[in-house]
Design an enzyme around this catalytic site. Structure first.
Site, PDB file in Angstrom:
ATOM      1  N   ASP A 119      -6.250   3.666   0.494  1.00 44.79           N
ATOM      2  CA  ASP A 119      -5.459   3.788  -0.724  1.00 44.79           C
ATOM      3  C   ASP A 119      -5.901   2.718  -1.724  1.00 44.79           C
ATOM      4  O   ASP A 119      -5.756   1.527  -1.466  1.00 44.79           O
ATOM      5  CB  ASP A 119      -3.966   3.645  -0.420  1.00 44.79           C
ATOM      6  CG  ASP A 119      -3.481   4.727   0.535  1.00 44.79           C
ATOM      7  OD1 ASP A 119      -3.819   5.904   0.309  1.00 44.79           O
ATOM      8  OD2 ASP A 119      -2.777   4.390   1.498  1.00 44.79           O
ATOM      9  N   GLY A 124       0.850  -1.189   0.000  1.00 42.69           N
ATOM     10  CA  GLY A 124       0.000   0.000   0.000  1.00 42.69           C
ATOM     11  C   GLY A 124       0.883   1.235   0.000  1.00 42.69           C
ATOM     12  O   GLY A 124       2.028   1.188  -0.445  1.00 42.69           O
ATOM     13  N   CYS A 125       0.357   2.328   0.524  1.00 43.93           N
ATOM     14  CA  CYS A 125       1.117   3.575   0.546  1.00 43.93           C
ATOM     15  C   CYS A 125       2.461   3.348   1.219  1.00 43.93           C
ATOM     16  O   CYS A 125       2.546   2.843   2.337  1.00 43.93           O
ATOM     17  CB  CYS A 125       0.331   4.654   1.274  1.00 43.93           C
ATOM     18  SG  CYS A 125       1.242   6.196   1.459  1.00 43.93           S
ATOM     19  N   LEU A 126       3.530   3.726   0.529  1.00 43.13           N
ATOM     20  CA  LEU A 126       4.876   3.415   1.022  1.00 43.13           C
ATOM     21  C   LEU A 126       5.274   4.204   2.265  1.00 43.13           C
ATOM     22  O   LEU A 126       6.190   3.805   2.966  1.00 43.13           O
ATOM     23  CB  LEU A 126       5.901   3.611  -0.098  1.00 43.13           C
ATOM     24  CG  LEU A 126       5.920   4.930  -0.855  1.00 43.13           C
ATOM     25  CD1 LEU A 126       6.514   6.068  -0.095  1.00 43.13           C
ATOM     26  CD2 LEU A 126       6.652   4.710  -2.160  1.00 43.13           C
TER      27      LEU A 126
END
EC number: 1.8.4.11
Length: 158
Positions: free
Chosen positions: A83, A9-11
């Protein structure tokens, strides 16, 4: 040192979590397996990922997978938290076939393996993310993160 690339997902949150783990010596926010070698242009199929350098005599890839599975929903395709999109898919990428074999074995040994949608693929391309994305939650702790705060700091030292 060995290197694996983890997409969850979002880093921002993934990097904040991974850099606290025992045996992890370096992390970098990036993009795995897109078709471009630049940050410019249209979306090119990449997954947001964290380049993770680790000491295998301190933490095995299997143990890293256990940690990683604490912060992802392994059944969710192209979405983690709020996300949504292909770039937020989950995946494990490496240039080392032994890492891919170990990651696949970890997944296949789970009772829920038939429901898991985590990619395990060779790393074909990696692009470092822009500076604004490196250690983002350290610099901007109030930014959105799909990983709960208690989990983000679960393994934080001191």
């Amino acid at each position: 040192m060995e290197v694996v690339y983890l997409a969850g997902g979002c880093l921002w949150g993934v990097q904040a979590f991974i850099k606290t783990l025992p045996g992890v010596r370096f992390t970098e926010a990036g993009r795995a397996n897109g078709t471009s070698h630049t940050l410019e242009g249209e979306y090119d199929g990449y997954a947001e990922c964290v380049k993770t350098e680790f000491e295998p005599n301190v933490v095995t890839l299997t143990r890293l997978m256990e940690y990683y599975f604490e912060i992802i929903d392994p059944y969710s395709l192209n979405q983690q938290g709020e996300d949504v999109g292909e770039k937020y898919r989950t995946g494990v990428y490496s240039e080392e076939s032994k890492h891919l074999e170990e990651a696949r074995a970890f997944i296949n040994n789970r009772a829920d393996c038939d429901r898991i949608v985590v990619e395990v693929l060779p790393l074909k391309n990696y692009v470092r993310s822009a500076e604004e994305h490196q250690d983002r939650l350290t610099r901007c702790p109030d930014d959105y993160c799909h990983i709960p705060e208690g989990l983000l700091s679960k393994y934080k030292k001191g």
